[in-house]
Scaffold this motif. Structure first.
Motif, PDB file in Angstrom:
ATOM      1  N   SER A 112       0.803  -1.223   0.000  1.00 47.35           N
ATOM      2  CA  SER A 112       0.000   0.000   0.000  1.00 47.35           C
ATOM      3  C   SER A 112       0.839   1.278   0.000  1.00 47.35           C
ATOM      4  O   SER A 112       0.430   2.284  -0.589  1.00 47.35           O
ATOM      5  N   ASN A 113       1.970   1.257   0.627  1.00 44.38           N
ATOM      6  CA  ASN A 113       2.795   2.469   0.723  1.00 44.38           C
ATOM      7  C   ASN A 113       4.029   2.403  -0.167  1.00 44.38           C
ATOM      8  O   ASN A 113       5.023   3.091   0.088  1.00 44.38           O
ATOM      9  N   PHE A 114       3.986   1.571  -1.205  1.00 41.36           N
ATOM     10  CA  PHE A 114       5.176   1.356  -2.018  1.00 41.36           C
ATOM     11  C   PHE A 114       5.573   2.621  -2.772  1.00 41.36           C
ATOM     12  O   PHE A 114       4.736   3.345  -3.301  1.00 41.36           O
ATOM     13  N   GLN A 115       6.872   2.882  -2.807  1.00 44.97           N
ATOM     14  CA  GLN A 115       7.465   3.926  -3.631  1.00 44.97           C
ATOM     15  C   GLN A 115       8.945   3.602  -3.831  1.00 44.97           C
ATOM     16  O   GLN A 115       9.546   2.859  -3.054  1.00 44.97           O
ATOM     17  N   ILE A 116       9.489   4.105  -4.892  1.00 43.06           N
ATOM     18  CA  ILE A 116      10.917   3.892  -5.142  1.00 43.06           C
ATOM     19  C   ILE A 116      11.694   4.773  -4.172  1.00 43.06           C
ATOM     20  O   ILE A 116      11.516   5.988  -4.124  1.00 43.06           O
ATOM     21  N   THR A 117      12.563   4.138  -3.387  1.00 39.89           N
ATOM     22  CA  THR A 117      13.262   4.860  -2.324  1.00 39.89           C
ATOM     23  C   THR A 117      14.786   4.766  -2.494  1.00 39.89           C
ATOM     24  O   THR A 117      15.284   3.993  -3.317  1.00 39.89           O
ATOM     25  N   GLU A 118      15.472   5.543  -1.689  1.00 41.31           N
ATOM     26  CA  GLU A 118      16.928   5.521  -1.638  1.00 41.31           C
ATOM     27  C   GLU A 118      17.366   5.954  -0.246  1.00 41.31           C
ATOM     28  O   GLU A 118      16.562   6.509   0.518  1.00 41.31           O
ATOM     29  N   GLU A 119      18.606   5.702   0.104  1.00 31.15           N
ATOM     30  CA  GLU A 119      19.120   6.113   1.403  1.00 31.15           C
ATOM     31  C   GLU A 119      19.625   7.551   1.343  1.00 31.15           C
ATOM     32  O   GLU A 119      20.312   7.946   0.398  1.00 31.15           O
TER      33      GLU A 119
END
Length: 353
Positions: free
Chosen positions: A321-328
């Motif tokens: 439900s909260n998926f998004q492309i992320t990074e550190e």
């Protein structure tokens, strides 16, 4: 004031006693330093112990020739040798440690020379011509193996307390130090005394006859040591090469296996119309069991910037439900990836349970 044969008055002045003492100290320090630099050619890292240490023979000869007052010169010569060998200027603490350790080792060298001279005066009644075999034997025993127990124990203990050597290496360094000092005393001290002390009743012929065997013995010891050291170094290099070759071969085989794993995943995708998450996990779980050194396997999808929104919405409909492309970020926290032309997103991921 004195008169020469022509009747001309000539003024003479003897060298003050204090100046003579200073020259003696400088002379023994210089002799110890120069002979010690030669001995360092046979040193075992970190350079404190060597299998042949002729400077110990110079120190004992100096104590016998000039008396116990010569000990500061021995200390200075030893200090300069050890500072040259192992001075560490990394920081203030390292500088202080280097100076204190070199000073302590110098004290040990001085103490050994004084103890050796005391023992020889006590048991051999030096100075003497050492004409009797028993006197020669006693001279060599108390001056060499016995007195050399002092600095080997003192010096190596200091190295241990200063964390220069490990406890398991104590015996090896002690033995090397003791042997080196003993050989130095047995070969160099008689050689110095036979020429510098000029004992009564000893002719030039006897001086030469004694010096030649000592020089030959000393040279033989050095040759044996150099040969043994070279042989040992070659053995270590061959053993190192053998082990590195085995390690390189093992690494190559492991990497080849890992590449085969990736190729098998590629073939799995190529032979399937579509692969969902459960199928991917089922397939790679067997690979992870056969290759326990692999920490994780994943299928990563290349996503263009124009496809990012569609891709994230599809993942949310798939149950994230909260998926998004992320990074550190610099703090190590996962945040939404900044906008760029393309992204590589972990689509499927599996790791050992």
């Amino acid at each position: 004031m004195s008169n020469d044969p022509s009747g001309i008055a000539v003024a003479t002045r003897s060298v003050p006693l204090w100046a003579k003492r200073v020259l003696e100290l400088i002379g023994i320090a210089a002799a110890y330093y120069l002979v010690g630099r030669v001995g360092l050619l046979l040193a075992i890292p970190p350079g404190y112990a060597t299998a042949v240490w002729p400077a110990s023979g110079v120190a004992l000869a100096g104590a016998l020739l000039f008396g116990y007052r010569i000990w500061p010169g021995i200390l200075l010569g030893s200090f300069l040798i050890n500072v040259w060998t192992s001075f560490d200027a990394t920081n203030a603490a390292s500088i202080v440690k280097s100076i204190l350790l070199a000073t302590s080792i110098g004290l040990g060298a001085s103490l050994q020379a004084v103890v050796g001279a005391l023992l020889i005066h006590r048991f051999v009644r030096f100075p003497s011509a050492l004409a009797e075999a028993k006197d020669v034997i006693k001279f060599l025993v108390v001056g060499g193996p016995v007195s050399c127990l002092v600095n080997s124990t003192w010096g190596v203990t200091n190295l241990l307390l200063a964390d220069v050597i490990e406890g398991v290496d104590y015996a090896f360094h002690w033995w090397t130090w003791w042997v080196g000092d003993t050989i130095g005393v047995i070969t160099v001290t008689p050689l110095v005394l036979i020429w510098a002390a000029k004992p009564l009743g000893v002719s030039l012929r006897r001086q030469i006859s004694i010096s030649i065997p000592l020089c030959l013995t000393f040279a033989l010891v050095i040759i044996i040591f150099v040969y043994a050291s070279t042989w040992e170094q070659n053995r270590i290099e061959l053993e190192f090469e053998r082990r590195t070759d085995n390690l390189a071969q093992a690494l190559k085989e492991n990497f080849d296996n890992y590449i085969d794993v990736l190729h098998s995943i590629e073939s799995f995708y190529a032979s399937s119309v579509g692969v969902d998450r459960s199928e991917f996990k089922s397939f790679v779980s067997r690979l992870l069991l056969r290759h326990p050194s692999i920490q994780a396997l994943s299928w990563n999808l290349r996503v263009l910037d124009g496809e990012r929104t569609t891709y994230e919405q599809a993942a949310r409909r798939d149950g994230f439900s909260n998926f998004q492309i992320t990074e550190e970020n610099p703090q190590g926290q996962l945040v939404r990836a900044v906008r760029r032309s393309e992204y590589v997103s972990v689509c499927y991921h599996s790791c050992p349970n």
